[in-house]
Design an enzyme around this catalytic site. Structure first.
Site, PDB file in Angstrom:
ATOM      1  CB  ALA A 235      11.338 -22.232 102.758  1.00 42.50           C
ATOM      2  CB  SER A 240       7.345 -30.528  99.953  1.00 43.29           C
ATOM      3  OG  SER A 240       6.722 -29.232  99.918  1.00 43.29           O
ATOM      4  CB  CYS A 346       3.340 -21.359 104.385  1.00 47.13           C
ATOM      5  SG  CYS A 346       4.329 -22.380 103.216  1.00 47.13           S
TER       6      CYS A 346
HETATM    7  C1  HEM Z   1       4.174 -29.022 103.434  1.00 48.52           C
HETATM    8  C2  HEM Z   1       4.910 -28.144 103.180  1.00 48.52           C
HETATM    9  C3  HEM Z   1       5.360 -26.715 104.052  1.00 48.52           C
HETATM   10  C4  HEM Z   1       4.882 -26.640 105.147  1.00 48.52           C
HETATM   11  C5  HEM Z   1       4.366 -27.437 106.428  1.00 48.52           C
HETATM   12  C6  HEM Z   1       5.481 -24.886 105.286  1.00 48.52           C
HETATM   13  C7  HEM Z   1       5.181 -24.539 106.452  1.00 48.52           C
HETATM   14  C8  HEM Z   1       5.555 -22.942 106.815  1.00 48.52           C
HETATM   15  C9  HEM Z   1       5.190 -22.267 107.929  1.00 48.52           C
HETATM   16  C10 HEM Z   1       4.568 -22.832 109.464  1.00 48.52           C
HETATM   17  C11 HEM Z   1       5.732 -21.090 107.815  1.00 48.52           C
HETATM   18  C12 HEM Z   1       5.638 -20.005 108.833  1.00 48.52           C
HETATM   19  C13 HEM Z   1       6.525 -19.767 109.580  1.00 48.52           C
HETATM   20  C14 HEM Z   1       6.526 -18.753 110.715  1.00 48.52           C
HETATM   21  O1  HEM Z   1       5.568 -17.858 110.851  1.00 48.52           O
HETATM   22  O2  HEM Z   1       7.493 -18.507 111.555  1.00 48.52           O
HETATM   23  C15 HEM Z   1       6.224 -20.836 106.506  1.00 48.52           C
HETATM   24  C16 HEM Z   1       6.754 -19.892 105.846  1.00 48.52           C
HETATM   25  C17 HEM Z   1       7.219 -19.911 104.631  1.00 48.52           C
HETATM   26  N1  HEM Z   1       7.216 -20.927 103.517  1.00 48.52           N
HETATM   27 FE1  HEM Z   1       6.570 -22.663 103.920  1.00 48.52          FE
HETATM   28  N2  HEM Z   1       5.874 -24.537 104.349  1.00 48.52           N
HETATM   29  C18 HEM Z   1       5.929 -25.732 103.150  1.00 48.52           C
HETATM   30  C19 HEM Z   1       6.216 -25.681 102.074  1.00 48.52           C
HETATM   31  C20 HEM Z   1       6.656 -24.532 101.408  1.00 48.52           C
HETATM   32  C21 HEM Z   1       7.355 -24.211 100.096  1.00 48.52           C
HETATM   33  C22 HEM Z   1       7.093 -25.539  99.012  1.00 48.52           C
HETATM   34  C23 HEM Z   1       7.870 -23.145  99.774  1.00 48.52           C
HETATM   35  C24 HEM Z   1       8.238 -22.618  98.460  1.00 48.52           C
HETATM   36  C25 HEM Z   1       8.786 -21.868  98.190  1.00 48.52           C
HETATM   37  C26 HEM Z   1       7.734 -22.358 101.130  1.00 48.52           C
HETATM   38  C27 HEM Z   1       8.185 -21.110 101.504  1.00 48.52           C
HETATM   39  C28 HEM Z   1       7.916 -20.380 102.348  1.00 48.52           C
HETATM   40  C29 HEM Z   1       8.464 -19.200 102.636  1.00 48.52           C
HETATM   41  C30 HEM Z   1       9.298 -18.307 101.847  1.00 48.52           C
HETATM   42  C31 HEM Z   1       8.092 -18.774 103.918  1.00 48.52           C
HETATM   43  C32 HEM Z   1       8.536 -17.503 104.782  1.00 48.52           C
HETATM   44  C33 HEM Z   1       7.220 -16.472 104.338  1.00 48.52           C
HETATM   45  C34 HEM Z   1       7.175 -15.108 105.324  1.00 48.52           C
HETATM   46  O3  HEM Z   1       8.098 -14.738 106.161  1.00 48.52           O
HETATM   47  O4  HEM Z   1       6.511 -14.017 104.724  1.00 48.52           O
HETATM   48  N3  HEM Z   1       7.049 -23.315 101.999  1.00 48.52           N
HETATM   49  N4  HEM Z   1       6.008 -22.150 105.786  1.00 48.52           N
END
Ligand code: HEM
Length: 397
Positions: A235, A240, A346
């Protein structure tokens, strides 16, 4: 209600311009049936309010997505027992274990270090051929990989090994199913060995303070820890990397935007929010499975049926944003859904914002004359779950 079944991703996916199919579906105001690449029939919602509801409402489950027989979107099967594949209260428990490490104030402490990484990568760009260096390969991809490897405690020198496996996990080619499964097994073995080594180090007292060390000290079992760490590794970088590439391409496509930010660098944080809203990242939706019959977007989604929420479409919904297809770098307020909504918002949001703001800030300062070396409309897109440009050749000016 319509009985048409559309294949997703749509024929107008993987391009800079907004999808006419999204626009049409939003106006029809209905949830529609779509067929995923894996052959599953699920509902798709496209309007801002409906997307937000599906993302945040506990009647739509993520845990059910990994159950036997659940609809599948792409080739790889998501790992069970991770943040994206659990529901409250289990999700709340897991998220509590890492929320401190990703809290706003703690992540802000990494900002200067991220800026230094960006400066180093800008040096690498400057060392490349002046008439065309690939910004994705030299700058946008290494940055988030270095960041997440360091935070997690995964050796950066191993990046070539896990890079291809991670890419395969996003595959949308059903013909690659076997390779995808092998890649998932390799990733699990790789992370399993790393976690075991960490735990052994913990016992012998050779501890370094990274996130894996912190997680080793929690109540997570070995398998939970491996899945968790893998989820963060995956993720934390493809998203990014695609966003940095897409942001720069969008700004260079109409260079007045780039020039405005060169002249007004204080606008960068707001511009990053707008670019997140504007830049296409996923051509499918976030999948949930209904736990009971739920009425949404004019249809009743039956218990057990899948629903996909299109964040890309919601971010272009004129009901939520004035002139949604215009890039307005100063847009405020900007309640985009690029980072999700509700309990699965996120986890890395602040880290992502720091990476994107610092990357853009350094590029604008170091290369004010930056130009696309080829028209960006001609560049190929990666046709995978988290999509983006395959390359971005730039001239440094
Ligand atoms: C521009 C960069 C990023 C975007 C656009 C993004 C977008 C998202 C989105 C839309 C979700 C929600 C998905 C859902 O509800 O089904 C999500 C969840 C998540 N993201 Fe990101 N993300 C980014 C960067 C990162 C980074 C740098 C990390 C670092 C560890 C990360 C870790 C996570 C994790 C662990 C989840 C799951 C959270 C959960 O289910 O509680 N993401 N992200």
């Amino acid at each position: 209600m319509t009985d048409d079944v559309l294949d997703i991703p749509f024929a107008d996916a993987f391009s800079f311009d907004p999808s006419p199919t999204w626009a049409r579906l939003r106006e029809e105001a209905l949830a529609v049936r779509v067929r995923t690449l894996a052959g599953a029939r699920v509902w798709l919602v496209t309007r801002y309010d409906d997307v937000k509801l599906v993302l945040a409402d506990p009647r739509f489950s993520r845990a059910a997505v990994v159950e036997e027989g659940a609809p599948r979107v792409g080739v790889s099967r998501p790992l069970a027992g991770t943040l994206p594949t659990t529901d409250p209260p289990e999700h709340t428990r897991l998220r509590g274990l890492v929320s401190g490490a990703f809290a706003h104030r703690r992540v802000e402490r990494a900002r200067e270090w991220v800026r230094e990484l960006c400066e180093g990568l800008a040096d690498d760009l400057a060392a490349g051929p002046a008439d065309g260096v690939d910004l994705r390969r030299v700058f946008a991809l290494p940055l988030p990989i270095q960041v997440i490897c360091t935070l997690l405690g995964v050796p950066y020198d191993d990046r070539e090994r896990f890079r291809e496996w991670v890419e395969l996990s996003y595959s949308m080619e059903m013909s690659e199913r076997e390779r995808v499964e092998e890649a998932m097994t390799s990733l699990l073995e790789y992370m399993g060995a790393l976690v075991a080594a960490k735990r052994a180090g913990e016992r012998s007292g050779e501890r370094s303070a990274d996130l894996l060390d912190e997680l080793c000290a929690t109540s997570l079992t070995h398998d939970e820890l491996v899945a968790f760490a893998l989820n963060l590794l995956v993720a934390g970088h493809e998203t990014s990397a695609n966003q940095i590439t897409g942001f720069v391409a969008t700004l260079l496509r109409d260079r007045r935007h780039w020039e405005r930010l060169v002249a007004e660098p204080d606008l960068v944080p707001r511009a990053v929010e707008e670019l997140m809203r504007f830049t296409r990242l996923s051509e499918v939706g976030q999948l949930r499975v209904a736990l009971e019959d739920v009425e949404v977007a004019g249809v009743v989604v039956r218990a057990g049926e899948g629903v996909m929420a299109s964040i890309g479409s919601a971010n272009r919904d004129p009901r939520a944003f004035d002139a949604p297809d215009e890039l307005d770098l100063g847009r405020t307020p900007n309640p985009h859904l690029a980072l999700g909504a509700g309990p699965h918002f996120c986890l890395g949001a602040q880290l992502a914002r720091i990476e994107l703001q610092e990357a853009l800030g350094v590029l604008l300062r170091r290369f004010p004359g930056l130009r696309a070396a080829r028209p960006v409309e001609e560049l190929a897109w990666r046709r995978v779950l988290v999509s983006g440009l395959a390359e971005l050749p730039v001239a440094l000016g």
